[in-house]
Design a protein around this motif. Structure first.
Motif, PDB file in Angstrom:
ATOM      1  N   GLU A   1       0.811  -1.220   0.000  1.00  0.00           N
ATOM      2  CA  GLU A   1       0.000   0.000   0.000  1.00  0.00           C
ATOM      3  C   GLU A   1       0.844   1.270   0.000  1.00  0.00           C
ATOM      4  N   ASP A   2       1.937   1.272   0.754  1.00  0.00           N
ATOM      5  CA  ASP A   2       2.736   2.488   0.900  1.00  0.00           C
ATOM      6  C   ASP A   2       3.924   2.426  -0.055  1.00  0.00           C
ATOM      7  N   VAL A   3       3.660   2.766  -1.308  1.00  0.00           N
ATOM      8  CA  VAL A   3       4.684   2.682  -2.348  1.00  0.00           C
ATOM      9  C   VAL A   3       4.770   4.020  -3.066  1.00  0.00           C
ATOM     10  N   ARG A   4       5.987   4.503  -3.233  1.00  0.00           N
ATOM     11  CA  ARG A   4       6.232   5.680  -4.073  1.00  0.00           C
ATOM     12  C   ARG A   4       7.015   5.218  -5.292  1.00  0.00           C
ATOM     13  N   VAL A   5       6.452   5.420  -6.462  1.00  0.00           N
ATOM     14  CA  VAL A   5       7.094   5.042  -7.712  1.00  0.00           C
ATOM     15  C   VAL A   5       7.773   6.277  -8.288  1.00  0.00           C
ATOM     16  N   LEU A   6       9.089   6.246  -8.364  1.00  0.00           N
ATOM     17  CA  LEU A   6       9.876   7.392  -8.810  1.00  0.00           C
ATOM     18  C   LEU A   6      10.396   7.120 -10.210  1.00  0.00           C
ATOM     19  N   VAL A   7       9.612   7.541 -11.195  1.00  0.00           N
ATOM     20  CA  VAL A   7       9.993   7.382 -12.596  1.00  0.00           C
ATOM     21  C   VAL A   7       9.839   8.729 -13.283  1.00  0.00           C
ATOM     22  N   GLY A   8      10.247   8.777 -14.525  1.00  0.00           N
ATOM     23  CA  GLY A   8      10.113  10.018 -15.284  1.00  0.00           C
ATOM     24  C   GLY A   8      11.238  10.173 -16.272  1.00  0.00           C
ATOM     25  N   ALA A   9      11.012  11.002 -17.261  1.00  0.00           N
ATOM     26  CA  ALA A   9      12.015  11.213 -18.299  1.00  0.00           C
ATOM     27  C   ALA A   9      13.090  12.181 -17.823  1.00  0.00           C
ATOM     28  N   GLY A  10      14.245  12.141 -18.509  1.00  0.00           N
ATOM     29  CA  GLY A  10      15.288  13.114 -18.233  1.00  0.00           C
ATOM     30  C   GLY A  10      16.329  12.635 -17.241  1.00  0.00           C
ATOM     31  N   ASP A  11      17.026  13.575 -16.670  1.00  0.00           N
ATOM     32  CA  ASP A  11      18.151  13.332 -15.775  1.00  0.00           C
ATOM     33  C   ASP A  11      17.693  12.576 -14.527  1.00  0.00           C
ATOM     34  N   ILE A  12      18.201  11.355 -14.324  1.00  0.00           N
ATOM     35  CA  ILE A  12      17.748  10.555 -13.185  1.00  0.00           C
ATOM     36  C   ILE A  12      18.239  11.101 -11.850  1.00  0.00           C
ATOM     37  N   ARG A  13      19.202  11.999 -11.857  1.00  0.00           N
ATOM     38  CA  ARG A  13      19.740  12.503 -10.589  1.00  0.00           C
ATOM     39  C   ARG A  13      18.663  13.216  -9.778  1.00  0.00           C
ATOM     40  N   HIS A  14      17.688  13.818 -10.453  1.00  0.00           N
ATOM     41  CA  HIS A  14      16.599  14.474  -9.723  1.00  0.00           C
ATOM     42  C   HIS A  14      15.807  13.459  -8.918  1.00  0.00           C
ATOM     43  N   ARG A  15      15.552  12.291  -9.507  1.00  0.00           N
ATOM     44  CA  ARG A  15      14.801  11.261  -8.783  1.00  0.00           C
ATOM     45  C   ARG A  15      15.582  10.733  -7.581  1.00  0.00           C
ATOM     46  N   LEU A  16      16.886  10.674  -7.696  1.00  0.00           N
ATOM     47  CA  LEU A  16      17.688  10.183  -6.576  1.00  0.00           C
ATOM     48  C   LEU A  16      17.579  11.107  -5.370  1.00  0.00           C
ATOM     49  N   THR A  17      17.430  12.405  -5.606  1.00  0.00           N
ATOM     50  CA  THR A  17      17.301  13.349  -4.484  1.00  0.00           C
ATOM     51  C   THR A  17      15.965  13.198  -3.773  1.00  0.00           C
ATOM     52  N   MET A  18      15.000  12.543  -4.402  1.00  0.00           N
ATOM     53  CA  MET A  18      13.670  12.380  -3.822  1.00  0.00           C
ATOM     54  C   MET A  18      13.557  11.165  -2.914  1.00  0.00           C
ATOM     55  N   VAL A  19      14.573  10.318  -2.915  1.00  0.00           N
ATOM     56  CA  VAL A  19      14.510   9.077  -2.139  1.00  0.00           C
ATOM     57  C   VAL A  19      14.498   9.372  -0.641  1.00  0.00           C
ATOM     58  N   ASP A  20      13.670   8.640   0.072  1.00  0.00           N
ATOM     59  CA  ASP A  20      13.566   8.751   1.528  1.00  0.00           C
ATOM     60  C   ASP A  20      14.146   7.480   2.145  1.00  0.00           C
ATOM     61  N   TRP A  21      15.287   7.611   2.816  1.00  0.00           N
ATOM     62  CA  TRP A  21      15.972   6.443   3.353  1.00  0.00           C
ATOM     63  C   TRP A  21      15.400   5.946   4.673  1.00  0.00           C
ATOM     64  N   GLN A  22      14.291   6.540   5.108  1.00  0.00           N
ATOM     65  CA  GLN A  22      13.509   5.916   6.172  1.00  0.00           C
ATOM     66  C   GLN A  22      12.700   4.742   5.619  1.00  0.00           C
ATOM     67  N   ARG A  23      12.622   4.667   4.312  1.00  0.00           N
ATOM     68  CA  ARG A  23      11.855   3.649   3.617  1.00  0.00           C
ATOM     69  C   ARG A  23      12.797   2.649   2.956  1.00  0.00           C
ATOM     70  N   ASP A  24      12.274   1.485   2.577  1.00  0.00           N
ATOM     71  CA  ASP A  24      13.042   0.566   1.741  1.00  0.00           C
ATOM     72  C   ASP A  24      13.116   1.136   0.333  1.00  0.00           C
TER      73      ASP A  24
END
Length: 390
Positions: free
Chosen positions: A115-138
């Motif tokens: 239920e508690d899933v964040r899907v981090l996808v999208g076009a372009g530079d992947i470095r932006h998605r890496l900054t969105m990661v929350d390391w309190q989560r798997d």
């Protein structure tokens, strides 16, 4: 008028991204074969499996308190075993930048139905998605995407003091890219990529934190036998020392041992990384001078050095519809195959129109140097064919 064929062909035209080329000098006669025809539970065979596990630890510089197992189903089986066994207690961030990351999203969302899933996808530079990661989560991610030639730009974005697990599909990067093992809790890969080994089996590496999760958490869903790493008494006896869940191919094990012993003999992990850098540089230098080709991954720090994907930048070809571009690149690949200059370099079936050249550590740099003029020849021939039939 046709362009003259290059005078020299690669001595080994195997540039497939998996199974990849065998190590230099490989021969079936190189394999130690007394284990063949024996039970995989026999002391001799179990000893060879255990030897493969310890070679993995040595070559990849894996800490002594990390567990290593040979598991069914190649890299896919290893990743799915980890996800089905470990996910659930925390929210999950799953990242994807190509086909295989999309498969892990499908598993997590459609099969496990967390239920508690964040899907981090999208076009372009992947470095932006890496900054969105929350390391309190798997966090579930693919280190290197063979379909698009996209690779994470190192490990600075991964926190040492993370609360969640870092679960990494590393199959086309491990042995080829610098990966700090201590920043990962689950590492999944197969032998068929950077070692040029045979398919069917996966390798699963678990940190102490991942083992703690495995032992303390029981998922609410039924667990297939092939995914079970524990029983009522704890970890399956011997799983992480050579007692495989199902019948392992001892020929595949011997082949992996041969590849790892070769890697150690030439200088270990640093030597493998240097071979990849040298190989990638051949293609990068050619691309820099090419009037018709460019990298599919535009962001240099996020570009794979092993699975190098190329797009056609020539305006006449780039202006075709997608189906036309796919035909053009596929026919280039077929021309090279027919000439014995390069096998299996068509782009992945779900990727944008592209050519995909494996530059992993088992590929010889001189073969890549010999390939580059053939790429120009095949493009010119295919461009002429297109002009004649337009």
């Amino acid at each position: 008028m046709s362009r003259a064929e290059p005078k020299t062909r690669p001595s080994d035209p195997r540039f497939s991204s998996g199974p990849a080329a065998k190590r230099p000098g490989w021969s079936a006669k190189s394999l130690e074969l007394p284990s063949l025809g024996r039970s995989h539970r026999a002391p001799l065979a179990r000893g060879r499996i255990a030897h493969a596990i310890e070679l993995t630890r040595t070559l990849l510089e894996i800490p002594a308190d990390y567990r290593i197992a040979i598991v069914p189903g190649s890299d896919t089986g290893a990743v799915e075993m980890a996800m089905w066994s470990l996910l659930g207690p925390r929210g999950v961030d799953v990242l994807a930048w190509e086909h295989f990351g999309g498969l892990w999203i499908k598993d997590i969302v459609d099969q496990l139905r967390l239920e508690d899933v964040r899907v981090l996808v999208g076009a372009g530079d992947i470095r932006h998605r890496l900054t969105m990661v929350d390391w309190q989560r798997d966090v579930v991610f693919t280190w290197n995407g063979t379909a698009t030639g996209t690779c994470v730009p190192g490990a600075d974005w991964i926190e040492y003091d993370r609360q969640g697990l870092a679960i990494c599909d590393a199959t086309s990067a491990i042995f080829g890219e610098p990966i700090p093992v201590s920043k990962l809790d689950v590492i999944a890969f197969s032998w068929q990529k950077c070692l040029g080994g045979e398919a069917a089996h996966g390798v699963l590496v678990l940190s102490p934190k991942a083992v703690e999760r495995l032992l303390s958490y029981t998922p609410p869903w039924p667990m297939p036998k092939l995914f079970r790493m524990k029983d009522s008494a704890g970890l399956l006896p011997g799983l992480f020392s050579g007692n495989t869940i199902n019948t392992v191919s001892l020929l595949c094990v011997e082949d992996a041992i041969d590849s790892m012993e070769w890697a150690i003999s030439i200088g270990g992990l640093s030597a493998l990384h240097q071979r990849v850098r040298d190989n990638y540089q051949v293609v990068a230098d050619w691309v820099a001078a090419s009037p018709w080709a460019d990298f599919l991954e535009a962001v240099e720090p996020c570009r794979s050095r092993t699975s190098v994907c190329l797009r056609i930048s020539d305006p006449k070809i780039a202006g075709l519809d997608v189906a036309g571009q796919h035909r053009f690149t596929s026919e280039i690949a077929q021309r090279l195959d027919n000439m014995g200059a390069a096998f299996d370099i068509s782009g992945f079936r779900t990727a944008p129109p592209s050519l995909r050249i494996w530059c992993g550590p088992t590929v010889e740099t001189n073969n890549l140097k010999a390939l580059m003029p053939w790429l120009d020849w095949a493009f010119a021939e295919q461009e002429l064919h297109l002009h004649q039939h337009s």
